[in-house]
Design an enzyme around this catalytic site. Structure first.
Site, short mmCIF file in Angstrom:
data_model
loop_
_atom_site.label_atom_id
_atom_site.label_comp_id
_atom_site.label_asym_id
_atom_site.label_seq_id
_atom_site.Cartn_x
_atom_site.Cartn_y
_atom_site.Cartn_z
N HIS A 243 90.35 -86.91 -17.22
CA HIS A 243 90.91 -88.25 -17.02
C HIS A 243 89.85 -89.19 -16.42
CE1 HIS A 243 94.30 -91.06 -16.12
NE2 HIS A 243 93.44 -91.47 -15.20
N GLU A 244 89.27 -88.77 -15.30
CA GLU A 244 88.29 -89.64 -14.64
C GLU A 244 87.03 -89.80 -15.49
OE1 GLU A 244 89.46 -91.37 -12.38
OE2 GLU A 244 91.17 -90.14 -11.78
N HIS B 20 87.57 -92.60 -17.85
CA HIS B 20 87.27 -93.89 -17.19
C HIS B 20 85.76 -94.07 -17.10
CE1 HIS B 20 91.27 -95.15 -16.00
NE2 HIS B 20 91.51 -94.07 -15.29
N GLU C 8 93.01 -97.35 -18.73
CA GLU C 8 93.88 -96.17 -18.69
C GLU C 8 94.01 -95.55 -20.08
OE1 GLU C 8 94.37 -95.29 -15.78
OE2 GLU C 8 95.81 -93.67 -15.97
ZN ZN Z 1 93.40 -93.49 -14.54
#
Ligand code: ZN
Length: 494
Positions: free
Chosen positions: A259-260, A263, A289
């Site tokens: 997830h990170e 980003h 996101e």
């Molecule tokens: Zn996030």
């Protein structure tokens, strides 16, 4: 020197100050000794004041006005002016006294909220929540809106979004998701207890670094450390800091890392020549996101991904040898209504957001009183997720956002999930058999496509324009509904 050049030069100074702020903020979460908070707050406060003063200076205002006349419409320069003008408006429309008061109430609110959550005592939090709502309404009036006060608030987080556009988004997913969750429940429970265990932290850390590197996070201009609350930060698009945390649920750190890293790769994808400029980085929270969720959910929870990655997992954690790709992916995609948003699975997640959105709108237009919030919350959980929290601590007191007066933020999370599928559908159409690539560990074509279409565009276009340019149509929930319905019906045999 042209006004545009002078404007960019002035912004470079602001960016340098903001970079220092970001590095200090990152350090605060990662390395700072516990007794150093006082000095850090003072130093950070000074930098924040300096960057704010530069940003709202007469010189900035004047240069934006002059540059606006100079810039040819449709050019990068015009985009630079647009981005800075919007940021300046946001900083100047709300009077300093109101900003200060909200900052003060927010700090106090956070303390009171943490205690109320710990003690399961909504009554303790209610009065200050009421004050924060009143202040937020004043903020909305200062920012201005046409239809609903929520429009002014949510636009701060997602440019161009309105209550109406979020209504449209949720109207498109409410029924199909509620029905899908019910059908999955019918199919019977999945026992994922084998994923819980005493997984050594050093092994988790090594595996997470491996996985971030494998998908394309660039450790030459980034790194990964541990923090209590995982995030992606750092001072620049050429210095991106990921954080993760290690738990006894094995997928927690792995999925958190993907997830990170999503980003982070978005940030790292900024064209080098834009680093430190107003056009650098992700265009909006919803877009950001969408990329974290692409790498976490669409890539990282796929059968193809684990076809490639499972031997590595077996090597790192021999106890996982009991799983093949089929069984592991089924556990990894377990769907079950639960109370806590941040622990929710991919399918029920948007329902958690929908509850918060409906509550925020009702609080802002006065149709819901603060004292009635817990009951309203529980009723929404009952109707959308089929469960009712036993305490407010795992109910309406669970999120930090409202304690700081952040209203209008939540829908961007759901937008991310929905947009990720819309974009990835186009990627599949262009690249062909993406699953075959992932099964061989070939993630570069996926990353390159996203870099080209999305990451390299930075803030050049508005969020809505970027959706149109990348996908050829307006933002909508069709691809998301089709994608998760197909995925989970196959997984659950329904
Ligand atoms: Zn996030």
């Amino acid at each position: 020197m042209s006004s545009i050049a002078a404007l960019k030069q002035l912004y470079a100074d602001i960016d340098a100050l903001q970079g220092a702020e970001a590095l200090m903020a990152w350090d605060q979460q990662v390395f700072m000794p516990p007794g150093s908070a006082g000095a850090r707050a003072a130093h950070l406060g000074c930098l924040l004041r300096m960057s704010h003063e530069l940003f709202t200076s007469d010189k900035m205002q004047r240069l934006i006005e002059e540059a606006a006349k100079e810039a040819e419409p449709g050019t990068e320069d015009a985009a630079t002016v647009r981005v800075l003008k919007r940021a300046l408006d946001q900083r100047t429309k709300i009077p300093a006294t109101l900003v200060e008061e909200k900052g003060r109430l927010g700090t106090l609110g956070h303390e009171i909220w943490a205690k109320a959550r710990q003690d399961n005592d909504f009554g303790h939090f209610a009065p200050i929540l009421g004050q924060l709502i009143e202040l937020t309404k004043q903020e909305g009036e200062c920012l201005g809106y046409t239809d609903h006060i929520y429009d002014a608030l949510t636009d701060q987080y997602e440019e161009g979004a309105t209550k109406k556009s979020w209504d449209h988004m949720f109207d498109g997913i409410r029924k199909p998701i509620v029905e899908l969750v019910a059908a999955i429940k019918e199919a019977g429970p999945v026992d994922d207890s084998a994923l819980y265990g005493d997984w050594p932290e050093a092994d988790q850390r090594a595996f997470c670094d491996h996985i971030a590197r494998a998908v394309g996070f660039d450790f030459n201009i980034g790194r990964q450390d541990t923090a209590v609350h995982p995030f992606c930060g750092g001072p620049s698009t050429t210095d991106v800091r990921l954080t993760t945390r290690f738990k006894n649920y094995l997928p927690s750190a792995i999925m958190g890392t993907l997830h990170e890293a999503g980003h982070g790769m978005y940030e790292q994808g900024t064209p080098v020549e834009w680093a430190g400029s107003p056009l650098a980085g992700g265009v909006s929270l919803g877009w950001h996101e969408s990329q974290s969720r692409t790498w976490e959910n669409i890539v990282g929870r796929s059968h193809a991904f684990w076809t490639f990655m499972l031997p590595k997992l077996h090597e790192a954690f021999p106890a996982t040898k009991a799983f093949d790709a089929d069984s592991f992916v089924k556990l990894l995609n377990k769907v079950e209504p639960s109370f806590i948003r941040v622990e929710a699975d991919e399918v029920t997640y948007s329902l958690h957001i929908m509850v918060r959105f409906e509550i925020e709108c009702a609080l802002m237009d006065g149709s819901l009183a603060v004292k009635d919030l817990p009951e309203f919350w529980n009723e929404k959980y009952r109707s959308y997720l089929g469960i009712v929290p036993e305490t407010d601590s795992v109910g309406c007191l669970q999120d930090v956002h409202w304690s700081a007066g952040a209203f209008g933020y939540f829908p961007t999370y759901a937008m991310g999930s929905i947009l990720s599928y819309q974009v990835f559908d186009c990627l599949r159409a262009d690249l062909g058999d993406v699953d075959a690539m992932m099964a061989k560990g070939e993630f570069a074509p996926i990353l390159h496509w996203l870099q080209e279409k999305v990451y390299r565009q930075g803030k050049r276009y508005t969020p809505a324009d970027l959706v149109q340019r990348v996908t050829g149509k307006a933002f909508g929930p069709e691809a998301y509904i089709a994608g998760i319905s197909a995925k989970y019906k196959a997984l659950y045999g329904i």
